[in-house]
Design a protein around this motif. Structure first.
Motif, short mmCIF file in Angstrom:
data_model
loop_
_atom_site.label_atom_id
_atom_site.label_comp_id
_atom_site.label_asym_id
_atom_site.label_seq_id
_atom_site.Cartn_x
_atom_site.Cartn_y
_atom_site.Cartn_z
N ASN A 41 142.21 -5.58 -110.36
CA ASN A 41 142.86 -6.62 -109.53
C ASN A 41 144.38 -6.67 -109.74
N GLY A 42 145.00 -5.50 -109.89
CA GLY A 42 146.45 -5.44 -109.98
C GLY A 42 147.11 -5.68 -108.63
N PRO A 43 148.45 -5.73 -108.61
CA PRO A 43 149.16 -6.08 -107.37
C PRO A 43 148.91 -5.10 -106.23
N GLU A 44 148.60 -3.84 -106.54
CA GLU A 44 148.34 -2.86 -105.48
C GLU A 44 147.08 -3.20 -104.67
N VAL A 45 146.11 -3.87 -105.31
CA VAL A 45 144.89 -4.25 -104.59
C VAL A 45 145.23 -5.26 -103.50
N THR A 46 145.99 -6.27 -103.86
CA THR A 46 146.42 -7.28 -102.88
C THR A 46 147.26 -6.64 -101.78
N ALA A 47 148.17 -5.74 -102.18
CA ALA A 47 149.02 -5.07 -101.20
C ALA A 47 148.20 -4.21 -100.24
N LEU A 48 147.19 -3.52 -100.76
CA LEU A 48 146.34 -2.69 -99.90
C LEU A 48 145.55 -3.55 -98.92
N GLU A 49 145.00 -4.67 -99.39
CA GLU A 49 144.24 -5.54 -98.48
C GLU A 49 145.12 -6.04 -97.34
N ALA A 50 146.36 -6.37 -97.65
CA ALA A 50 147.29 -6.82 -96.61
C ALA A 50 147.60 -5.68 -95.63
N ALA A 51 147.82 -4.48 -96.16
CA ALA A 51 148.14 -3.33 -95.31
C ALA A 51 146.96 -2.96 -94.40
N LEU A 52 145.74 -3.03 -94.94
CA LEU A 52 144.55 -2.72 -94.15
C LEU A 52 144.32 -3.78 -93.07
N ALA A 53 144.60 -5.04 -93.39
CA ALA A 53 144.47 -6.10 -92.39
C ALA A 53 145.45 -5.88 -91.25
N GLU A 54 146.68 -5.53 -91.58
CA GLU A 54 147.67 -5.27 -90.55
C GLU A 54 147.27 -4.07 -89.69
N TYR A 55 146.76 -3.04 -90.33
CA TYR A 55 146.38 -1.81 -89.62
C TYR A 55 145.22 -2.06 -88.66
N SER A 56 144.22 -2.80 -89.12
CA SER A 56 142.99 -2.98 -88.34
C SER A 56 143.05 -4.14 -87.36
N GLY A 57 143.89 -5.13 -87.66
CA GLY A 57 143.89 -6.35 -86.86
C GLY A 57 142.93 -7.41 -87.36
N VAL A 62 138.55 -7.51 -97.77
CA VAL A 62 138.10 -7.61 -99.16
C VAL A 62 137.76 -6.19 -99.62
N THR A 63 138.59 -5.62 -100.49
CA THR A 63 138.29 -4.28 -100.99
C THR A 63 137.17 -4.35 -102.02
N ASP A 206 135.49 6.53 -106.02
CA ASP A 206 134.77 5.68 -105.08
C ASP A 206 135.61 4.47 -104.71
N GLY A 207 135.40 3.98 -103.49
CA GLY A 207 136.11 2.78 -103.03
C GLY A 207 135.59 2.38 -101.67
N GLY A 208 135.81 1.12 -101.31
CA GLY A 208 135.38 0.64 -100.00
C GLY A 208 136.12 -0.62 -99.63
N ALA A 209 135.83 -1.12 -98.43
CA ALA A 209 136.46 -2.36 -97.98
C ALA A 209 135.60 -3.02 -96.91
N ILE A 210 135.77 -4.35 -96.80
CA ILE A 210 135.09 -5.15 -95.79
C ILE A 210 136.16 -5.87 -94.97
N PHE A 211 135.99 -5.86 -93.65
CA PHE A 211 136.93 -6.48 -92.72
C PHE A 211 136.20 -7.60 -91.98
N THR A 212 136.83 -8.75 -91.85
CA THR A 212 136.21 -9.85 -91.12
C THR A 212 137.28 -10.84 -90.66
N ASP A 213 136.95 -11.60 -89.63
CA ASP A 213 137.81 -12.71 -89.19
C ASP A 213 137.27 -14.05 -89.67
N ASP A 214 136.18 -14.02 -90.44
CA ASP A 214 135.49 -15.23 -90.88
C ASP A 214 135.99 -15.61 -92.28
N ALA A 215 136.76 -16.70 -92.37
CA ALA A 215 137.37 -17.10 -93.65
C ALA A 215 136.32 -17.43 -94.70
#
Length: 383
Positions: A41-57, A62-63, A206-215
């Motif tokens: 849970n270092g700063p790169e994890v938060t940065a990646l989640e933000a970048a993926l959200a921007e990329y996908s819409g 949640v990585t 290994d790695g993955g991510a989940i995308f959602t608009d549901d808070a």
């Protein structure tokens, strides 16, 4: 033939070529993590989640530790379990149905469309009827965006809405693709993807991510990701997993995401060259209307009567590797053959498992090497 005259083998997926392109940037990114030592849970994890959200819409990302965990975490968050039915295509990697079975729910396998390799909506409807006849409660549908191309999400969403199901999109092979102008990540309640190294956007593990608009769902997923934690890690409010993405992998993915669109464009050029060179001798993949593909695999169908093993051996002799995705559909696998299938059976899945074969595909496949592959395919078919 003398050993030194054997053709130089072609890489099936050339991760090393990408490594040469990104080497210094990734080395620096990894060194930053080694310096700050926040490996979880270092700063790169938060940065990646933000970048993926921007990329996908998508509003929330949640990585997590793998594509399988991404699927499982959503099912857990929605309380899917015993007595529930979740509808999956059978022609896919086993993780799709595996995640369902791990919750105690029943994966119900449905057929696919032979042209797109993706979920057949009529078979989905029959699958829902099959589940009800067996006394199961239909809960969710898990379309797979196979080989890089989006499933028919509007048609699937219409069935899901009519039947009261939620949609969990398995985009493990297709993150970066779009459907009717929308990037995957915003279709359905949630979208899961994988960053396995061989994926078009892959990390070095290994790695993955989940995308959602549901808070609320995103909040629950973040809890499940760390053993079901509540206010702190010793306040466990639900069952969870060790589902975190390592900071090191997040740092690597941040660098890869910067060139991802460029690599997708290159993959599409490779796919176009294959279609031109092979379209009159094999069945080449076709894009459905309104869909783009990131070409996670380039999967052809061999002509009727062609010996697939012999074809693969002929290419191997020319230094051209192949792979079969998938020689058995899920309902044909030992671990899954006792789960239900949609009424009418799964004939398309079974035909595909008998005649598909995949050719080398990556963003760094240059034209001379690809011409060599095309010649080897045509030669093996006597074309």
């Amino acid at each position: 033939m003398n050993q030194h005259l054997r053709p130089e083998p072609v890489p099936f997926i050339d991760i090393a070529a990408q490594r040469r392109r990104l080497g210094p940037a990734i080395d620096e990114a990894v060194t930053r993590v080694l310096t700050h030592c926040q490996f979880i849970n270092g700063p790169e994890v938060t940065a990646l989640e933000a970048a993926l959200a921007e990329y996908s819409g998508a509003k929330y990302v949640v990585t997590c530790a793998s594509g399988t965990d991404a699927l499982l975490m959503v099912l857990m968050a929605k309380g899917v379990g015993r007595g529930d039915a979740v509808f999956c295509p059978s022609f896919t990697f086993c993780a799709t149905g595996e995640a369902v079975a791990l919750t105690g729910a029943v994966p119900v396998f449905v057929d696919v469309d032979e042209a797109t390799f993706n979920m057949d909506v009529d078979s989905l409807k029959r699958g829902i009827a099959t589940a009800r006849k067996r006394g199961l409660a239909p809960k969710a549908v898990m379309p797979v965006d196979l080989f890089g191309q989006s499933a028919d999400h509007d048609a699937i969403a219409a069935v899901a809405e009519a039947e009261g199901l939620f949609v969990l999109d398995d985009a493990a092979q297709a993150f970066g693709a779009s459907y009717k102008g929308r990037r995957l990540g915003t279709l359905g309640l949630a979208t899961a993807t994988s960053f396995f190294p061989a994926k078009p956007l892959g990390c070095y593990g290994d790695g993955g991510a989940i995308f959602t608009d549901d808070a609320a769902l995103a909040e629950t997923l973040r809890s499940i990701r760390v053993h079901g934690q509540g206010s702190d890690k010793y306040d466990n409010v639900r069952l969870g997993l060790t589902g975190r993405l390592d900071t090191m992998q997040a740092a690597i993915l941040l660098e890869k995401l910067k060139i991802f669109d460029d690599e997708i464009a290159a993959r599409n050029l490779v796919a176009e060259r294959y279609a031109r060179g092979l379209g009159n001798v094999v069945s080449v993949p076709r894009l459905a209307s309104g869909c783009t593909s990131i070409w996670a695999q380039y999967t052809i169908r061999l002509p009727a009567g062609c010996d697939r093993d012999g074809f693969a051996a002929a290419l191997k002799a020319q230094g051209v590797p192949t792979a079969i995705y998938y020689p058995k559909s899920m309902h044909q696998q030992t671990a899954y053959r006792d789960f239900p299938v949609a009424d009418g059976g799964l004939p398309a899945c079974e035909r595909l498992s008998d005649d598909v074969i995949s050719l080398p595909m990556h963003a760094y496949l240059d034209e001379p090497t690809q011409e060599r592959i095309i010649r080897a395919v045509r030669g093996a078919l006597g074309a």
